[in-house]
Design an enzyme around this catalytic site. Structure first.
Site, mmCIF file in Angstrom:
data_model
loop_
_atom_site.group_PDB
_atom_site.id
_atom_site.type_symbol
_atom_site.label_atom_id
_atom_site.label_comp_id
_atom_site.label_asym_id
_atom_site.label_seq_id
_atom_site.Cartn_x
_atom_site.Cartn_y
_atom_site.Cartn_z
ATOM 1 N N HIS A 166 -1.387 -28.302 -1.610
ATOM 2 C CA HIS A 166 -2.632 -27.614 -1.250
ATOM 3 C C HIS A 166 -3.831 -28.331 -1.857
ATOM 4 O O HIS A 166 -3.704 -29.150 -2.764
ATOM 5 C CB HIS A 166 -2.617 -26.168 -1.760
ATOM 6 C CG HIS A 166 -2.666 -26.078 -3.259
ATOM 7 N ND1 HIS A 166 -1.567 -26.317 -4.063
ATOM 8 C CD2 HIS A 166 -3.693 -25.808 -4.110
ATOM 9 C CE1 HIS A 166 -1.909 -26.189 -5.332
ATOM 10 N NE2 HIS A 166 -3.194 -25.887 -5.394
ATOM 11 N N HIS A 220 -2.587 -31.648 -4.000
ATOM 12 C CA HIS A 220 -1.639 -31.675 -5.104
ATOM 13 C C HIS A 220 -0.592 -30.573 -4.973
ATOM 14 O O HIS A 220 -0.693 -29.696 -4.112
ATOM 15 C CB HIS A 220 -2.381 -31.558 -6.438
ATOM 16 C CG HIS A 220 -3.211 -30.311 -6.562
ATOM 17 N ND1 HIS A 220 -4.409 -30.132 -5.900
ATOM 18 C CD2 HIS A 220 -3.019 -29.172 -7.262
ATOM 19 C CE1 HIS A 220 -4.912 -28.950 -6.196
ATOM 20 N NE2 HIS A 220 -4.080 -28.340 -7.015
ATOM 21 N N ARG A 245 7.986 -24.861 -17.744
ATOM 22 C CA ARG A 245 6.715 -25.586 -17.756
ATOM 23 C C ARG A 245 5.588 -24.572 -17.743
ATOM 24 O O ARG A 245 5.660 -23.554 -17.044
ATOM 25 C CB ARG A 245 6.595 -26.516 -16.553
ATOM 26 C CG ARG A 245 5.250 -27.252 -16.483
ATOM 27 C CD ARG A 245 5.205 -28.294 -15.376
ATOM 28 N NE ARG A 245 3.895 -28.905 -15.302
ATOM 29 C CZ ARG A 245 2.924 -28.524 -14.463
ATOM 30 N NH1 ARG A 245 3.143 -27.545 -13.593
ATOM 31 N NH2 ARG A 245 1.749 -29.118 -14.467
#
Length: 385
Positions: free
Chosen positions: A249, A305, A315
């Site tokens: 997006h 990205h 993460r």
């Protein structure tokens, strides 16, 4: 790093992109429990993405590292060098790294620590901050309250920000989680204040990089704006080759500032392939979004990205999206239009219009600004006939 909405709109005034909503959903945020999902042998199909979206990275992206100390200290020679590097990156792919950004020592690390504290709470306690549909602020898991497929493998806490007082980030979290969790709101409020200050500095540096006569043009444009703060938590995933933490997006906002932990996950599409942005201690990632691309008259690229997941490690990332005041007209400086209205790349619009477009059933991608602009022009033509 995404302000989520769906790939096609169901907003009644966006008729060119109407789609039929599914009658039912398999999941919603109250029943997506990643601890339970991780104990299953396979990832549910709702979290699978198309092959083109999960194509593997082809290497590391070599991003410029912009040292802001010279700019912040008023060193004009160093400022011009930084601006030149920013311009090159923004024209190529729309992303760069910044170091020596002026944050108080330990603040970034503390904010990441507090995000782990929040996501480590029980499911019931996190749901006290549940994101009510139609609102910006709140907790979600997998965004399944909005979508039925291509779900992101993540949990998020999103918070609307406005320079205070009042301290809207702290007040929201304290009201939802209670006074015994006050530290979460206090740390996130301080972090957002620092991020917003950095955004103002970056806006001035962007103006310098574009050679504007008034180097403070963008800083002043965003002084009365707002922000959106998002904490992302990506649990380990047994089938990372089929799932994504966040799908491909472009952010519809102006610029995005991202703090990563030490786990790889951010990837940028550049030079025809997906490339990894490796975490760097002390550095923040800056991405150009659709709104700033329009403000630059298309000279700077909105960064395309995604976030990938892995089998072994959690993460975390903390993201600050900058937004102009909702009713402010998004129009580039006159000197970027070369005096000819015909050279305008995008029509006038407000952040409120674009936000409504992306929050009313449209999943942001790399065609959002184009589709939105086409609708604006089409709607304007209909009104004039």
């Amino acid at each position: 790093m995404c302000i989520y909405a769906s790939r096609q709109t169901v907003c009644p005034y966006l008729t060119p992109f109407k789609v039929k909503r599914p009658k039912s959903r398999e999941m919603n945020s109250s029943d997506v429990n990643f601890s339970l999902l991780q104990s299953q042998p396979n990832v549910p199909a709702e979290f699978f993405w198309p092959e083109k979206d999960v194509a593997p990275s082809e290497g590391d992206l070599d991003l410029p590292i912009i040292d802001l100390s010279g700019f912040l200290n008023g060193n004009e020679a160093e400022t011009q060098l930084a601006a030149k590097a920013v311009k090159k990156a923004c024209m190529a792919h729309g992303t760069f790294l910044v170091v020596n950004h002026g944050f108080k020592s330990g603040l970034a690390e503390k904010a990441l620590e507090i995000s782990s504290l929040f996501f480590g709470l029980s499911k019931d306690e996190k749901l006290r901050a549940y994101r009510i549909p139609g609102n910006i602020s709140g907790y979600t898991a997998g965004h399944s309250q909005r979508f039925s497929s291509n779900l992101p493998w993540n949990e998020t806490l999103t918070l609307a920000f406005k320079k205070g007082p009042p301290h809207v980030v702290e007040d929201f979290l304290t009201s939802r989680l209670g006074n015994h969790r006050q530290e979460i709101g206090q740390v996130f409020q301080e972090f957002c204040d620092a991020m917003n200050g950095l955004v103002m500095d970056l806006m001035e540096l962007l103006g310098i990089s574009m050679g504007l006569k008034d180097r403070t043009y963008y800083r002043r444009f965003f002084e009365d704006g707002s922000g959106i703060f998002r904490c992302n938590y990506y649990p380990p995933c047994k089938q990372p080759e089929k799932a994504l933490g966040v799908g491909p997006h472009n952010d519809p906002t102006a610029i995005t500032v991202l703090l990563q932990d030490d786990v790889v996950g951010l990837e940028v599409f550049a030079a025809g392939s997906w490339q990894t942005v490796r975490p760097r201690p002390g550095a923040l990632v800056v991405n150009v979004g659709d709104t700033f691309m329009a403000l630059s008259n298309g000279n700077y690229r909105s960064c395309y990205h995604r976030a990938v997941v892995n089998k072994e490690k959690v993460r975390r990332s903390l993201v600050f999206f900058s937004c102009p005041r909702e009713d402010k007209i998004i129009v580039p400086p006159p000197e970027l239009v070369e005096g000819e209205e015909a050279s305008r790349k995008y029509p006038d619009f407000t952040w409120a219009q674009l936000q409504k477009f992306t929050q009313s059933g449209y999943r942001v991608d790399n065609t959002t600004l184009h589709n939105f602009s086409s609708w604006l022009v089409s709607n304007s033509d209909k009104k004039s006939t």
